[in-house]
Scaffold this motif. Structure first.
Motif, short mmCIF file in Angstrom:
data_model
loop_
_atom_site.label_atom_id
_atom_site.label_comp_id
_atom_site.label_asym_id
_atom_site.label_seq_id
_atom_site.Cartn_x
_atom_site.Cartn_y
_atom_site.Cartn_z
N ASN A 194 0.83 -1.20 0.00
CA ASN A 194 0.00 0.00 0.00
C ASN A 194 0.87 1.26 0.00
OD1 ASN A 194 -2.30 1.49 0.08
ND2 ASN A 194 -2.61 1.29 2.29
N PRO A 195 1.62 1.46 -1.09
CA PRO A 195 2.53 2.62 -1.11
C PRO A 195 1.76 3.94 -1.15
CG PRO A 195 2.55 1.48 -3.24
CD PRO A 195 1.69 0.67 -2.32
N LYS A 196 2.23 4.91 -0.37
CA LYS A 196 1.54 6.21 -0.27
C LYS A 196 1.88 7.12 -1.45
CE LYS A 196 2.68 7.07 4.36
NZ LYS A 196 2.98 8.05 5.39
N PHE A 197 3.06 6.91 -2.02
CA PHE A 197 3.55 7.88 -3.02
C PHE A 197 3.61 7.31 -4.43
CE2 PHE A 197 5.16 9.12 1.11
CZ PHE A 197 4.89 10.49 1.14
N PHE A 198 2.97 6.19 -4.65
CA PHE A 198 3.04 5.59 -5.98
C PHE A 198 2.23 6.41 -6.99
CE2 PHE A 198 1.61 2.85 -9.40
CZ PHE A 198 2.82 2.36 -9.84
N GLY A 199 2.81 6.64 -8.16
CA GLY A 199 2.09 7.34 -9.22
C GLY A 199 2.96 8.38 -9.88
N LYS A 200 2.30 9.21 -10.69
CA LYS A 200 3.00 10.21 -11.48
C LYS A 200 2.49 11.58 -11.07
CE LYS A 200 4.14 10.03 -16.34
NZ LYS A 200 3.81 9.40 -17.61
N LEU A 201 3.34 12.60 -11.06
CA LEU A 201 2.86 13.96 -10.78
C LEU A 201 2.57 14.65 -12.11
CD1 LEU A 201 5.33 15.41 -8.11
CD2 LEU A 201 2.95 14.74 -7.77
N ASP A 202 1.54 15.48 -12.14
CA ASP A 202 1.30 16.31 -13.31
C ASP A 202 2.32 17.44 -13.30
OD1 ASP A 202 -0.89 14.83 -14.09
OD2 ASP A 202 -2.29 16.05 -12.90
N ASN A 203 2.88 17.72 -14.44
CA ASN A 203 3.87 18.81 -14.60
C ASN A 203 4.93 18.84 -13.50
OD1 ASN A 203 2.40 19.80 -16.84
ND2 ASN A 203 0.94 20.71 -15.40
N PRO A 204 5.68 17.78 -13.36
CA PRO A 204 6.74 17.80 -12.33
C PRO A 204 7.83 18.79 -12.72
CG PRO A 204 6.96 15.87 -13.75
CD PRO A 204 5.69 16.54 -14.15
#
Ligand code: FES
Length: 118
Positions: A12-22
């Motif tokens: 259950n990772p809290k930070f998994f994913g992609k940010l918009d406009n990093p």
């Protein structure tokens, strides 16, 4: 073999994913095991205000990715550069010895992103 904290972060990772406009993106890969990792950062006044990761890899690499995000969020870029694989391993309740390179891969990705800051 894995601590409770490692299994929690893996399932259950809290930070998994992609940010918009990093603002910054860092990559790292290990040709031996084939694991690949991308870290996305949002920066404001030289501080990491948001962070996410995408990791294609083993249990330890995913747990370490999630932990490095937790440790880096809110830190200045300079302080974030000081996060070591030992810090990550300790916070995870110790990675198995054969999996310490997974945490090293994660710090490489974070450093790769921060190096691109101008
Ligand atoms: Fe290679 Fe985990 S086994 S990064």
């Amino acid at each position: 073999m894995y601590s409770e904290e490692i299994m929690k972060r893996f399932t259950n990772p809290k930070f998994f994913g992609k940010l918009d406009n990093p603002d910054l993106i860092g990559n790292a890969g290990n040709p031996q095991c084939g694991d690949l990792l991308t870290i996305y950062l949002k920066i404001s006044r030289k501080k990491i205000t948001d962070i996410k990761f995408e990791t294609l890899g083993c249990v330890s690499a995913i747990a370490a990715s999630d932990m490095v995000c937790e440790l880096a969020k809110g830190k200045t870029l300079k302080k974030a550069l000081e996060i070591s694989s030992t810090d990550i391993s300790k916070q995870l309740g110790n990675l198995p010895v054969l999996k310490v390179h997974c945490a090293q891969l994660v710090t490489q990705a974070l450093k790769d992103a921060i190096r691109k800051y101008k």
